[in-house]
Design a protein around this motif. Sequence first.
Motif, PDB file in Angstrom:
ATOM      1  N   CYS A 299     -35.944 -12.280  -0.680  1.00  0.00           N
ATOM      2  CA  CYS A 299     -35.196 -13.520  -0.429  1.00  0.00           C
ATOM      3  C   CYS A 299     -35.209 -13.857   1.055  1.00  0.00           C
ATOM      4  O   CYS A 299     -35.485 -15.000   1.445  1.00  0.00           O
ATOM      5  N   HIS A 300     -34.930 -12.864   1.882  1.00  0.00           N
ATOM      6  CA  HIS A 300     -34.867 -13.096   3.322  1.00  0.00           C
ATOM      7  C   HIS A 300     -36.223 -13.548   3.858  1.00  0.00           C
ATOM      8  O   HIS A 300     -36.301 -14.446   4.699  1.00  0.00           O
ATOM      9  N   SER A 301     -37.295 -12.935   3.359  1.00  0.00           N
ATOM     10  CA  SER A 301     -38.639 -13.286   3.841  1.00  0.00           C
ATOM     11  C   SER A 301     -39.029 -14.700   3.424  1.00  0.00           C
ATOM     12  O   SER A 301     -39.904 -15.315   4.034  1.00  0.00           O
ATOM     13  N   CYS A 302     -38.356 -15.224   2.361  1.00  0.00           N
ATOM     14  CA  CYS A 302     -38.627 -16.593   1.903  1.00  0.00           C
ATOM     15  C   CYS A 302     -37.684 -17.616   2.538  1.00  0.00           C
ATOM     16  O   CYS A 302     -37.714 -18.789   2.153  1.00  0.00           O
ATOM     17  N   GLY A 303     -36.853 -17.169   3.438  1.00  0.00           N
ATOM     18  CA  GLY A 303     -35.925 -18.088   4.087  1.00  0.00           C
ATOM     19  C   GLY A 303     -34.570 -18.186   3.420  1.00  0.00           C
ATOM     20  O   GLY A 303     -33.728 -19.001   3.809  1.00  0.00           O
ATOM     21  N   ILE A 304     -34.322 -17.348   2.410  1.00  0.00           N
ATOM     22  CA  ILE A 304     -33.003 -17.305   1.761  1.00  0.00           C
ATOM     23  C   ILE A 304     -32.200 -16.223   2.472  1.00  0.00           C
ATOM     24  O   ILE A 304     -32.188 -15.050   2.062  1.00  0.00           O
ATOM     25  N   THR A 305     -31.545 -16.597   3.558  1.00  0.00           N
ATOM     26  CA  THR A 305     -30.964 -15.600   4.472  1.00  0.00           C
ATOM     27  C   THR A 305     -29.529 -15.225   4.131  1.00  0.00           C
ATOM     28  O   THR A 305     -28.870 -14.534   4.916  1.00  0.00           O
ATOM     29  N   ASN A 306     -29.044 -15.675   2.963  1.00  0.00           N
ATOM     30  CA  ASN A 306     -27.681 -15.322   2.551  1.00  0.00           C
ATOM     31  C   ASN A 306     -27.677 -14.286   1.430  1.00  0.00           C
ATOM     32  O   ASN A 306     -26.652 -14.067   0.781  1.00  0.00           O
TER      33      ASN A 306
ATOM     34  N   LEU B 229     -19.719 -17.123  -4.255  1.00  0.00           N
ATOM     35  CA  LEU B 229     -20.724 -16.107  -4.561  1.00  0.00           C
ATOM     36  C   LEU B 229     -21.614 -16.601  -5.694  1.00  0.00           C
ATOM     37  O   LEU B 229     -21.122 -17.065  -6.727  1.00  0.00           O
ATOM     38  N   GLU B 230     -22.925 -16.515  -5.488  1.00  0.00           N
ATOM     39  CA  GLU B 230     -23.887 -16.799  -6.544  1.00  0.00           C
ATOM     40  C   GLU B 230     -24.461 -15.471  -7.030  1.00  0.00           C
ATOM     41  O   GLU B 230     -24.937 -14.669  -6.225  1.00  0.00           O
ATOM     42  N   CYS B 231     -24.388 -15.273  -8.327  1.00  0.00           N
ATOM     43  CA  CYS B 231     -24.873 -14.027  -8.920  1.00  0.00           C
ATOM     44  C   CYS B 231     -26.195 -14.292  -9.617  1.00  0.00           C
ATOM     45  O   CYS B 231     -26.249 -15.024 -10.608  1.00  0.00           O
ATOM     46  N   LEU B 232     -27.255 -13.721  -9.090  1.00  0.00           N
ATOM     47  CA  LEU B 232     -28.584 -13.897  -9.675  1.00  0.00           C
ATOM     48  C   LEU B 232     -28.821 -12.738 -10.637  1.00  0.00           C
ATOM     49  O   LEU B 232     -28.940 -11.585 -10.213  1.00  0.00           O
TER      50      LEU B 232
ATOM     51  N   ASP C  53     -20.776 -18.416  -9.298  1.00  0.00           N
ATOM     52  CA  ASP C  53     -21.718 -19.156 -10.143  1.00  0.00           C
ATOM     53  C   ASP C  53     -22.776 -18.170 -10.630  1.00  0.00           C
ATOM     54  O   ASP C  53     -23.273 -17.342  -9.848  1.00  0.00           O
ATOM     55  N   CYS C  54     -23.118 -18.236 -11.918  1.00  0.00           N
ATOM     56  CA  CYS C  54     -24.119 -17.342 -12.495  1.00  0.00           C
ATOM     57  C   CYS C  54     -25.459 -18.075 -12.585  1.00  0.00           C
ATOM     58  O   CYS C  54     -25.554 -19.130 -13.232  1.00  0.00           O
ATOM     59  N   LEU C  55     -26.473 -17.525 -11.950  1.00  0.00           N
ATOM     60  CA  LEU C  55     -27.820 -18.089 -11.999  1.00  0.00           C
ATOM     61  C   LEU C  55     -28.675 -17.162 -12.861  1.00  0.00           C
ATOM     62  O   LEU C  55     -28.921 -16.015 -12.478  1.00  0.00           O
ATOM     63  N   VAL C  56     -29.088 -17.654 -14.004  1.00  0.00           N
ATOM     64  CA  VAL C  56     -29.823 -16.808 -14.951  1.00  0.00           C
ATOM     65  C   VAL C  56     -31.327 -16.935 -14.715  1.00  0.00           C
ATOM     66  O   VAL C  56     -31.884 -18.041 -14.715  1.00  0.00           O
ATOM     67  N   LEU C  57     -31.971 -15.788 -14.523  1.00  0.00           N
ATOM     68  CA  LEU C  57     -33.421 -15.762 -14.293  1.00  0.00           C
ATOM     69  C   LEU C  57     -34.183 -16.025 -15.587  1.00  0.00           C
ATOM     70  O   LEU C  57     -33.697 -15.699 -16.677  1.00  0.00           O
TER      71      LEU C  57
ATOM     72  N   PHE D 132     -39.570 -15.218  -6.411  1.00  0.00           N
ATOM     73  CA  PHE D 132     -39.608 -15.828  -5.082  1.00  0.00           C
ATOM     74  C   PHE D 132     -40.916 -15.554  -4.350  1.00  0.00           C
ATOM     75  O   PHE D 132     -41.335 -16.341  -3.497  1.00  0.00           O
ATOM     76  N   SER D 133     -41.575 -14.429  -4.668  1.00  0.00           N
ATOM     77  CA  SER D 133     -42.872 -14.179  -4.035  1.00  0.00           C
ATOM     78  C   SER D 133     -43.907 -15.178  -4.534  1.00  0.00           C
ATOM     79  O   SER D 133     -44.851 -15.534  -3.821  1.00  0.00           O
ATOM     80  N   ARG D 134     -43.715 -15.653  -5.761  1.00  0.00           N
ATOM     81  CA  ARG D 134     -44.661 -16.598  -6.339  1.00  0.00           C
ATOM     82  C   ARG D 134     -44.302 -18.055  -6.021  1.00  0.00           C
ATOM     83  O   ARG D 134     -45.159 -18.858  -5.679  1.00  0.00           O
ATOM     84  N   GLU D 135     -43.035 -18.399  -6.108  1.00  0.00           N
ATOM     85  CA  GLU D 135     -42.637 -19.807  -5.974  1.00  0.00           C
ATOM     86  C   GLU D 135     -41.874 -20.124  -4.696  1.00  0.00           C
ATOM     87  O   GLU D 135     -41.632 -21.287  -4.386  1.00  0.00           O
ATOM     88  N   GLY D 136     -41.456 -19.081  -3.964  1.00  0.00           N
ATOM     89  CA  GLY D 136     -40.759 -19.327  -2.708  1.00  0.00           C
ATOM     90  C   GLY D 136     -39.332 -19.819  -2.895  1.00  0.00           C
ATOM     91  O   GLY D 136     -38.751 -19.729  -3.990  1.00  0.00           O
ATOM     92  N   LYS D 137     -38.785 -20.372  -1.833  1.00  0.00           N
ATOM     93  CA  LYS D 137     -37.384 -20.774  -1.795  1.00  0.00           C
ATOM     94  C   LYS D 137     -37.039 -21.859  -2.813  1.00  0.00           C
ATOM     95  O   LYS D 137     -35.900 -21.955  -3.286  1.00  0.00           O
ATOM     96  N   THR D 138     -38.014 -22.685  -3.187  1.00  0.00           N
ATOM     97  CA  THR D 138     -37.747 -23.793  -4.124  1.00  0.00           C
ATOM     98  C   THR D 138     -37.301 -23.287  -5.494  1.00  0.00           C
ATOM     99  O   THR D 138     -36.632 -24.008  -6.243  1.00  0.00           O
ATOM    100  N   ALA D 139     -37.661 -22.048  -5.826  1.00  0.00           N
ATOM    101  CA  ALA D 139     -37.257 -21.490  -7.114  1.00  0.00           C
ATOM    102  C   ALA D 139     -35.737 -21.381  -7.213  1.00  0.00           C
ATOM    103  O   ALA D 139     -35.164 -21.511  -8.306  1.00  0.00           O
ATOM    104  N   LEU D 140     -35.082 -21.161  -6.072  1.00  0.00           N
ATOM    105  CA  LEU D 140     -33.624 -21.048  -6.066  1.00  0.00           C
ATOM    106  C   LEU D 140     -32.971 -22.389  -6.397  1.00  0.00           C
ATOM    107  O   LEU D 140     -31.965 -22.442  -7.115  1.00  0.00           O
ATOM    108  N   ASP D 141     -33.542 -23.468  -5.881  1.00  0.00           N
ATOM    109  CA  ASP D 141     -33.001 -24.799  -6.178  1.00  0.00           C
ATOM    110  C   ASP D 141     -33.042 -25.080  -7.681  1.00  0.00           C
ATOM    111  O   ASP D 141     -32.096 -25.649  -8.246  1.00  0.00           O
ATOM    112  N   ALA D 142     -34.111 -24.676  -8.335  1.00  0.00           N
ATOM    113  CA  ALA D 142     -34.237 -24.883  -9.778  1.00  0.00           C
ATOM    114  C   ALA D 142     -33.193 -24.066 -10.533  1.00  0.00           C
ATOM    115  O   ALA D 142     -32.605 -24.541 -11.519  1.00  0.00           O
ATOM    116  N   LEU D 143     -32.957 -22.837 -10.085  1.00  0.00           N
ATOM    117  CA  LEU D 143     -31.953 -21.991 -10.737  1.00  0.00           C
ATOM    118  C   LEU D 143     -30.553 -22.573 -10.572  1.00  0.00           C
ATOM    119  O   LEU D 143     -29.728 -22.522 -11.489  1.00  0.00           O
TER     120      LEU D 143
END
Length: 620
Positions: free
Chosen positions: A290-297, A321-324, A350-354, A364-375
């Motif tokens: 996450c951190h390497s993709c710019g998701i620094t929280n 808190l977001e729970c992935l 908030d619960c984010l279901v993978l 995130f290695s495949r789709e990057g930070k944008t994957a979090l927005d979709a979740l």
Amino acid sequence: MPLVKRSCIDKIRNSVDLVDLVSNYVQLRRSGSTWKGLSPFTTEKTPSFFVNQTKGLYYCFSTGQGGDMFKFIQQMEHLNFSEAVEFIANKYNIPLEYEEKHQGGSMDEKPSLRKELYLIHELATQFFHEQFMANNAAAETMRNYWVKERRFELETAKDYKIGFAPVDGNLLVACLERKQISLEAMLKCGIFYGPQNTKRIQQLSARFRGRLMIPIRDIQGRVIAFTARKTALTPNDHASEEAKYINSPETPVFTKGQQLFNLDRAKSTLSKEKNMPALLVEGQLDAIRCHSCGITNAIAPQGTAITDTQLRLIKRFTGKLECLLDGDSAGQKAAIRLIKLAVPAELDVDCLVLPPKEDPDSLFSREGKTALDALRKNATPGIDFFIKSLLPDLTAASAMEKDQALEAIFELFSEIKNPFTAREHITKIGQKFFNIRDDLIYANFEKFKQRQIVTQKQEVQADNRQNAFIDPKVQNGLTTQEEVLLWIVLNHEEIGESCTKKLDAAWLSNKPAGKMLGRILAEIKEGLWDSHADHSDLWETEEEQKIYYLCTSVSIPNANMEKLANDCIKDIYKKHFSNLRENAMRKMSRLDSSNMEELKNLQEVIKLADNALRTIPESF
């Protein structure tokens, strides 16, 4: 460990502003002559933590803990006194001065165990990272694993000081031995196996061999443990090597349930960006991804279920808190447990279901930070998630199933200390899921809470209050006449002098506040009391210290202090002679009738007490 000079400790105490020090852990705001904020020791919504800037003392009403700057750092950083002194001195660049001799001999310059443990982890981190970056076949294999199999950049490995534990564990032992690390510290650091009674460093064996090493840091950024990932180089000569991950055991500097991986980095983002939620992922590599993709929280627990201590850590930086989590049953169970802890902590979850068969690392290695927005677009509020776990099909649920679900919901929200917050949640739930009117569901909630109140606890509280000094002007934990009078004497020196003429020390109880009051009044009478001095050495027990810290933190507004002191003395006087009479009556009831001399003495005591209670002065 060498002792810091008393003069140096006094210099630190006089140089460091406690408000400034505490502000690193608690958001404080001025409240009259003191500062207040949310307790760092427990979860709460209403501030109960007070700092007296002038006296350099704090008191927490939620937990009853108090002290000076050294005690605060001891509690927050889990240090002993000497380590707390060093911690503050280093933070404020104050040179430390040590005693030259100790107990008649030369001072042992050996560092404290905790200090050595931090040093061991720092040296081991550097050693493992150098092995990872070395110019040899094993290091190249590890770098290929990191870059090609795990798909991380080499720069990320350098940033996190990712390491490689060589198969030959003796190399690290030799490295630490050259640094003159003590055998005791090496036995207790969790990096080695060995007989606890061994006298030889050569008997130690490395816990981690042929593994990818991930340093675990505390909130201050100090390495305190490791997570080790199995690789192709991991030997198979020990049963423990079969595990995919091996973690450091708990040590004096590492407790799994008290640390969150990557919080030392994420706290900066959480502090700077308002309403930024912390993102909770399952493992360390997920957080690094996450951190390497710019998701620094992003943060992660230490291989165990989340704890209330970890949630309190999060609450220091954010209320969200977001729970992935994985969509399988294990992921759902983990989410439910988290929600049950987060609701009393008043953390919005908030619960984010993978997606199926995905984890944060792969996604995130495949789709990057944008994957979090979709979740986030499909996020489920934690409370909704909890209710759906109780009633998967609300429309098909029976009346009994709904009643049982409501009981579980009421139980969850009864843990919230703030009644307004609890009411807000309960009424929303009633509307959204059960079609129940606000007043009706809240009335049922109140009835539920009443049923949970234990009668015995009410009786105990009533007994405690029976002889308490109750005045609408006097609150904040001062509950007895002696405590209130002690507060007056400590904060109004001129009234303390008049009290020495009115109050007989024999009237005071043998409880901590009574002992403290007697001690202070005796010093005032002899002209030895300095109200502005540091009185920390005067108190003989921890309970006395707590009462003193309480008295420095509370205020009694809009009160006539002379009248209040007089009323306290009158009540102390009445209580003393009432107790004197009761004790004498009790002894008489047990006395043999032939013991005439003792009977006569007790009758005299009762007569004295009766006369004293009949002629109580209005003004002392």
